[in-house]
Every structure is written in structure tokens, then in C-alpha cells.
Design a protein around this motif. Sequence first.
Motif, PDB file in Angstrom:
ATOM      1  N   ALA A 243       0.822  -1.147   0.007  1.00 30.24           N
ATOM      2  CA  ALA A 243      -0.167  -0.024  -0.081  1.00 30.24           C
ATOM      3  C   ALA A 243       0.990   1.087   0.088  1.00 30.24           C
ATOM      4  O   ALA A 243       1.916   1.324   0.503  1.00 30.24           O
ATOM      5  CB  ALA A 243      -0.857   0.082   1.067  1.00 30.24           C
ATOM      6  N   ASP A 244       0.021   2.298  -0.391  1.00 26.33           N
ATOM      7  CA  ASP A 244       0.963   3.692  -0.285  1.00 26.33           C
ATOM      8  C   ASP A 244      -0.075   4.471   0.548  1.00 26.33           C
ATOM      9  O   ASP A 244      -0.970   5.095  -0.006  1.00 26.33           O
ATOM     10  CB  ASP A 244       0.771   4.237  -1.773  1.00 26.33           C
ATOM     11  N   GLY A 245       0.265   4.494   1.818  1.00 26.62           N
ATOM     12  CA  GLY A 245      -0.435   5.154   2.973  1.00 26.62           C
ATOM     13  C   GLY A 245      -1.629   4.087   2.990  1.00 26.62           C
ATOM     14  O   GLY A 245      -1.734   2.785   3.206  1.00 26.62           O
ATOM     15  N   GLU A 246      -3.122   4.642   2.664  1.00 28.82           N
ATOM     16  CA  GLU A 246      -4.150   3.971   2.330  1.00 28.82           C
ATOM     17  C   GLU A 246      -4.595   3.489   1.268  1.00 28.82           C
ATOM     18  O   GLU A 246      -5.488   2.730   1.027  1.00 28.82           O
ATOM     19  CB  GLU A 246      -5.555   4.947   3.275  1.00 28.82           C
ATOM     20  N   GLN A 247      -3.893   3.657   0.014  1.00 27.17           N
ATOM     21  CA  GLN A 247      -4.191   3.624  -1.201  1.00 27.17           C
ATOM     22  C   GLN A 247      -3.553   2.176  -1.594  1.00 27.17           C
ATOM     23  O   GLN A 247      -2.381   1.901  -1.463  1.00 27.17           O
ATOM     24  CB  GLN A 247      -3.486   4.410  -2.073  1.00 27.17           C
ATOM     25  N   PRO A 248      -4.387   1.116  -1.337  1.00 30.37           N
ATOM     26  CA  PRO A 248      -3.891  -0.359  -1.883  1.00 30.37           C
ATOM     27  C   PRO A 248      -3.084  -0.124  -3.406  1.00 30.37           C
ATOM     28  O   PRO A 248      -3.852   0.314  -4.263  1.00 30.37           O
ATOM     29  CB  PRO A 248      -4.988  -1.035  -2.011  1.00 30.37           C
ATOM     30  N   LEU A 249      -2.115  -0.981  -3.704  1.00 31.71           N
ATOM     31  CA  LEU A 249      -1.433  -0.933  -4.924  1.00 31.71           C
ATOM     32  C   LEU A 249      -1.151  -2.263  -5.407  1.00 31.71           C
ATOM     33  O   LEU A 249      -1.297  -2.555  -6.557  1.00 31.71           O
ATOM     34  CB  LEU A 249      -0.014  -0.203  -4.838  1.00 31.71           C
ATOM     35  N   GLY A 250      -1.104  -3.295  -4.596  1.00 27.03           N
ATOM     36  CA  GLY A 250      -0.662  -4.522  -5.161  1.00 27.03           C
ATOM     37  C   GLY A 250      -0.794  -5.446  -3.974  1.00 27.03           C
ATOM     38  O   GLY A 250      -0.898  -5.448  -2.929  1.00 27.03           O
ATOM     39  N   GLN A 251      -0.400  -6.885  -4.409  1.00 22.93           N
ATOM     40  CA  GLN A 251      -0.091  -8.264  -3.698  1.00 22.93           C
ATOM     41  C   GLN A 251       1.088  -8.675  -4.055  1.00 22.93           C
ATOM     42  O   GLN A 251       1.278  -9.097  -5.201  1.00 22.93           O
ATOM     43  CB  GLN A 251      -1.510  -8.997  -3.622  1.00 22.93           C
TER      44      GLN A 251
ATOM     45  N   THR B 233      10.940 -18.168  -7.061  1.00 20.67           N
ATOM     46  CA  THR B 233      11.589 -18.721  -5.855  1.00 20.67           C
ATOM     47  C   THR B 233      10.856 -17.930  -4.703  1.00 20.67           C
ATOM     48  O   THR B 233      10.424 -17.008  -4.900  1.00 20.67           O
ATOM     49  CB  THR B 233      13.075 -18.526  -5.563  1.00 20.67           C
ATOM     50  N   LEU B 234      11.007 -18.245  -3.635  1.00 22.78           N
ATOM     51  CA  LEU B 234      10.730 -17.833  -2.208  1.00 22.78           C
ATOM     52  C   LEU B 234      11.413 -16.295  -2.248  1.00 22.78           C
ATOM     53  O   LEU B 234      10.492 -15.379  -1.667  1.00 22.78           O
ATOM     54  CB  LEU B 234      10.889 -18.625  -0.955  1.00 22.78           C
ATOM     55  N   LEU B 235      12.650 -16.179  -2.578  1.00 23.61           N
ATOM     56  CA  LEU B 235      13.180 -14.999  -2.521  1.00 23.61           C
ATOM     57  C   LEU B 235      12.942 -13.980  -3.793  1.00 23.61           C
ATOM     58  O   LEU B 235      13.380 -13.047  -3.692  1.00 23.61           O
ATOM     59  CB  LEU B 235      14.766 -15.212  -2.334  1.00 23.61           C
ATOM     60  N   LEU B 236      12.294 -14.445  -4.612  1.00 30.52           N
ATOM     61  CA  LEU B 236      11.931 -13.658  -5.624  1.00 30.52           C
ATOM     62  C   LEU B 236      10.451 -13.596  -5.944  1.00 30.52           C
ATOM     63  O   LEU B 236       9.858 -14.133  -7.098  1.00 30.52           O
ATOM     64  CB  LEU B 236      12.646 -14.015  -7.187  1.00 30.52           C
ATOM     65  N   PRO B 237       9.578 -12.927  -5.126  1.00 30.13           N
ATOM     66  CA  PRO B 237       8.293 -12.718  -5.331  1.00 30.13           C
ATOM     67  C   PRO B 237       8.063 -11.690  -6.645  1.00 30.13           C
ATOM     68  O   PRO B 237       8.647 -10.904  -6.749  1.00 30.13           O
ATOM     69  CB  PRO B 237       7.745 -12.211  -3.973  1.00 30.13           C
ATOM     70  N   ASP B 238       7.039 -12.127  -7.099  1.00 28.61           N
ATOM     71  CA  ASP B 238       6.214 -11.232  -8.207  1.00 28.61           C
ATOM     72  C   ASP B 238       5.273 -10.455  -7.405  1.00 28.61           C
ATOM     73  O   ASP B 238       4.827 -10.647  -6.282  1.00 28.61           O
ATOM     74  CB  ASP B 238       5.659 -12.110  -9.100  1.00 28.61           C
ATOM     75  N   VAL B 239       4.496  -9.421  -7.969  1.00 32.93           N
ATOM     76  CA  VAL B 239       3.702  -8.651  -7.566  1.00 32.93           C
ATOM     77  C   VAL B 239       2.185  -8.372  -8.471  1.00 32.93           C
ATOM     78  O   VAL B 239       2.283  -8.591  -9.710  1.00 32.93           O
ATOM     79  CB  VAL B 239       4.255  -7.249  -7.436  1.00 32.93           C
TER      80      VAL B 239
END
Length: 765
Positions: A549-557, A563-569
Motif C-alpha cells: 500500500a501507499d498510505g491508505e491506497q492499496p497498490l498490489g499484492q 523462488t521464495l526470495l523472488l516474489p512477483d507482484v
Amino acid sequence: MVDASPITAVLGPTNTGKTHRAIERMLAHDSGMIGLPLRLLAREVYDRVTTRVGEARVALVTGEEKRVPRRPDYWVCTVEAMPTDLEVDFLAIDEIQLAAHDQRGHVFTERLLLSRGRRETWFLGADTMRPLMTELVPTARVVQHPRLSRLASAGAGKLSRLPPRSAVVAFSTAQVYEIAERLRAQRGGAAIVLGALSPRTRNAQVALFQSGEVDYLVATDAIGMGLNLDVRHVAFAALRKFDGRDVRDLDPAELAQIAGRAGRHLADGTFGTVAPLSLPDGVAAAIEAHRFPPLRRLLWRSSELDPSSIDALLASLRQRPRARSLKLVDDAEDTAALTRLAGDPAVRARARGSEAVGLLWEVCRIPDFRKLLFESHVALLAEIYGQLSGPSAALDTDWMAARVAEIDDAGGDIDTLITRIASIRTWTYISNHGRWVRDAAAWQERTRAIEDRLSDALHERLVQRFVERGGGAARGARARAPSGARRAEAEPPPAVEAGHPFARIAALRALLAPGPAATAPEDDRARWVEAIVGAPHERFSVDAGGRIADGEQPLGQLARGPTLLLPDVRLAELEDLGAGARSRVLRRLVAFARDLVEELLGPLRSPEVRALPGAARGIVYQLEQGLGTAAARDAEEQIAELAPEDLALLKARGIEVGERVIYVQQLLRRGALERRLALCAAWFGRGCVPACPAPGAVSVPVARGVDPRAYAAIGYPVFGTRALRADVAERVHRALASGEPAERLSGWMGCRAREAVGVAASLLG
């Protein structure tokens, strides 16, 4: 210079993946640097690299912008701004054929002859460099890759009949404007790309084109150097350009560099001219076949300068090369400025001794971004040198503030704004010389903010002048846009309540509006996107569920990546954003995700830890893969090889090697626990990870359906029916090994005495 490390020259036509291959090769090394020909391209590559490894590991260095984190592993630079005293494992220079460029060639030639990586060096460019590469760097291995798509001539065609996704190329600002005006009248509008645009304006204009808001792009040869655009056809509206001295014909290789922007990656492309213009005989065939005469000479200037006096410095700059294939650059801008200032008695009086002459040379190397009267540029340099060589050894703050304030005006037409952007670039460049100004960081922030305001205003003017909101491509874009976007264009936007997903955009729109008249929603979205793309890491937050989030604005998940160390968004449903804008926001959030991992695993990636001996490094690797926790039984071989001093070194770095668990004490803290949970939620799936343990919890019951590896990855490995915090597990194990009854340790384990017996059995098993 002795070429100790392997050198590879990757030469060939456009769209062969040269830059992509160099980036991949760089990231395969522990450290690296790539030099690029344009500030715009450097920023594009920086965005790509940070998407892979995060911003904490990557430095961006251009004449006007320096983003240097505390310990960067990779450096993305313009060729002129590359730190020459920095050693890296891998080094690459892109578009090396620019060594033949009249103004800039000597810098590329110097990099070709002197810049090397410790382990590997790459030079990327056109095949026209092959003979000179073989002569000047005889140890280089020359490789070539085929173009990924076919490039074919489409001949001449009328402007009114150009196919969609076309780029029209001209070589003067006036002609670019004229063509864009005609495209607005005939086809609904066009985006503009000029070399004089700031990266922020260029990105906003390209986003118009990439998202389909307009189907046409009008550009100078600024698009010819590697910028990746969704262009299917390139049409030349001119074949002659002013190169700073004369108006001349472009040679076939230069035309091919621009035409090659058509058909990116595997998509075929075409090129041609705007009727009645036509290509000279044989040029179209040469471009299709990628065959051009080789370069004969490169520009050169000695790198061994003598600053003992002005005259000695000038003499060393005029030293002639020994190789016949090298030509002395005779009209470099910085040398011309030094020659002029050498005739100023006041300057000569101050420039005595190596230090004073060295400072004068640094001042002369301030680029003439404004390109107005050269005498005006020299006069500014004289004033700057006078102040820097005075008692304070810094620029007068009030004087600089007055000059900057004159530029800080977002009013005026397109040309006025372009001139102001060029002017503020001078002061941004100066502020990046930290010892020249007091409170350099504040000046850098101020000049960047002014450039951003001017860039936003320029983008608005370009859209107002060259995009017909009510017709042509705009109608097609509205037809493709979500219903909410069409409604926003058709009627004034309603008030947005606090807490609504787009409340921040609405607030930004109100904040940035230049006056009572409402700006177009597209302009507001472009500003918001630029703010997100340019935001520091600290602006974003991520919760234990992986929501960004950017403050209260949801941006992504955060989402499962390689791999566990390379998450996508996965982006939130930002319906107001077009495809181009969404792509840029996604890239920024992926870079944030990489920074998240880098920051979390910082205790394992410090230079001291990297310097540990082999067996200890193997343990550190396992800890990284487990987000700070590893089972001792999985590292038995490495533990057996550890010397007492290795164990002491690991412990000094906060790494505990226990009988059952290896863990990093710092990563058991609350903030680290939440970030570990966020990464686990992305990798294992939100339904397969435990709830966040309460503050201070020493153990949690093992829940049905939760992957045991997820417990270990948050620092709570599973033993029997409970997941014990790693440090507690080791403490209990030591007590059990010393003969303490399990029932008496139930308080340590955070469970009942009956359950403690089973947990103890698992710990001792």
C-alpha cells in the motif's frame, strides 16, 4: 592496458537482444557496471535491473541524477558519468559505435581502450565496429546474434495513410511539431519524443503511445538508442539533420539504427518514408540486410592530462594519437570552454597550481544543456569558477537561489518549458557536485522537484496541443477503456470519500491542479504514476498478508514468483490506469519487493558475511533460502567443516549454529517476522501459512493445512504439535540434553506439561 579478463564484443543490428544479454550477464556476477549512451536509456535499464534485484543493490549515475544506495553491487550509468576508479567484476559499454561521434566519441573510445571488468568485459554495438574492434582490442572475442524479427521496407506512404503504431521521425523540433499537428487533425493525435525532453516527460508521452491513447509517435533520432517501444512501422519525414556544426545527410547505418525500432522482440517491423520523400537507391536493401561500410576512425583524446597549468592542460588535451585509426577530437565542448576561459585574465590569475587548474577543468565539463549562445555558457562557467575558487570554495547560496528561482515557473508554451528544463538540468548537475554547494542534498531535491513540475506542465502542453481528446485515436482509446474511465471523461468526476481506493488520486488531483480549471483525468493519472514510480522505498508498506500500500491506497499484492526470495507482484485493480501506466507501476512495486527481501536478509548479505570461508558461506546460503532459519541436520556437512574461529565469526555476525536449528537472532524480531510472513504468503499461498504469532509468543500450535516449511521460514520450526521460536527451541534442547524433565520446561515451550513431553521427544529425536 593489459587485458587480463575475457573481453567480448557483441556486435550486430538492432533488436538482437544485446542489452538484454549484457544485463543478464552482469547479474550473473557479484558486481557490475553498464554504461549507456542516454540518460533516458540509463533510467530504463535501472528500472529493469531494480525489478530483478531491488533498488538497495543498484546505483543510477548520470550527469544530473545520482541514486547511490549504501552498498550497491550494480551500477547503471551514462557513459560519461561512469566512475572510472571503481572496480567491478563485470563491465559493459552499450552502443560502442558512438566512439566515432564527433562530440562524444572520445569518451566511448577511452572506455573501449581503458575500462575493464575484473572478471569480464563486454562491448555492445553495431557491426560497423568490427574491424576497429579487432585492431584496437585484439583480445576481444567478437560474437553476433541474428535479429529477433524481420525488418522490411514498405516504401513511401502518405502521412494520412500511415498504419497504426507508427513512429514518424524528423530531425528538427519545428518539423516534429508540424507533423504532430497534422496527425492530430487527421488521426486524432500523437505523442512526442525529443532529446530535450526530461525522462519524466518522455515517460508520460511514451505512456500515451504504449497504452493506446494515441496510435502515433513523432520523434527525433532520440528513439534510435535502444528505447523499447511498441512500434510496428518507422516512417522517415526527413533524411538530413543538423549535427551541431553542419546540416548533413544521415548515413545508412544511422538510418538503420532508427528504423530498427520497428518490430521489437519477435514482432516483425517495417520502415519507409513519408511521401514524397524516398530513400536513396540501395539504402532500403542495406537496412534490410544489415550491411553497412565499416567505421574507419574513432575519435580520441588523451586521458593523461597535465593540470600543472592552463597551458599544460590545453597541450595535453591537444596531444595527438599514435594509432592511425584514431582521430583527435578537435571541437569538444569542454575543451572549447577551457580555451575561451584561458583568455580571461581573471581566470588565469586564479588558476595557478594543479588543484586550481583541476577545478577549472571540472567546471569546463559542465554540459551546455541550454544550447543557446556559447558565449553565455562560458560566462556562466566563469562566474561559477570565480566563486568556487574564492575564499568560501562554494557557490553563493543567494546567487544560486536567485538563478534557480528564475526557472521555477511552470507557465509558458512548449518551447519555453523545454528551455527551462534544459536550464534546471545545469543546476541539478552542479548540485550533484557535493562540495560545490552548501547542503547539496537539499539542492538536489529542490532542482529535481522543479524539473518534475516543469516536466508535468510540459506533458500537459504537449497533450493539449497534439492530442485531440474528442476524435481519432482518442475515440478508439475511449472505446477500449473501462466504463469508469469513459464516464470520467464524459462528466465532471464526483467527490471521492476518504477511504475510497482512489481517494489518494483525487487528493493528488486537487493538490496539483494549476488553477480553477480542472485538468484532464489523464494528466492527473500521469502525475500520480510518476509520483509512485519515483517514490522512495519508505513510502510503501507491506502487511503480513503481503498487501502493498501507499498510505491508505492499496497498490498490489505479493504473489508467487520463481523462488521464495523472488516474489512477483499482482497489481490492485487500478482501473483508472492504462496499460503503459500499469506496467510502470508494476515495475516499481516489483523493485520494492526485491528491496523487501534485500532489507530483510541484510544481516546475511553484509560484506563481512560474504567474506566468510567456504563452509560458513554454505550455511549462510541455507539461511537465505529459509529466510533466516535452517535445520541443523540439513547442514551437517558444513557444520562439520567449521573451525572454532568460523563459529566465532558467525556468532559475531548474529548467526547462531545450534544443535537443532541455525537461525539469525535479528530476524526473530517483530518487524522481520511480519515481512517473513508476507513472503511466505506469496510463496506457499495465504491459506497455507500460519497466523502471525502474538508479540513475545515463544510457540504456536501447529494448525491443520499449514505447510511445516512455512513455520520454519518465519522462524518457528515445527517440533511435534507446536512450532517453537528458533532461539527457544535451542534453549529447550540444551536443557533437555542436560537432563531437565520435559514437564518442568513446559513454561519455556508455552504449552501444557502433557503436550511438552511430545514436543521434547521431537526435539531430541
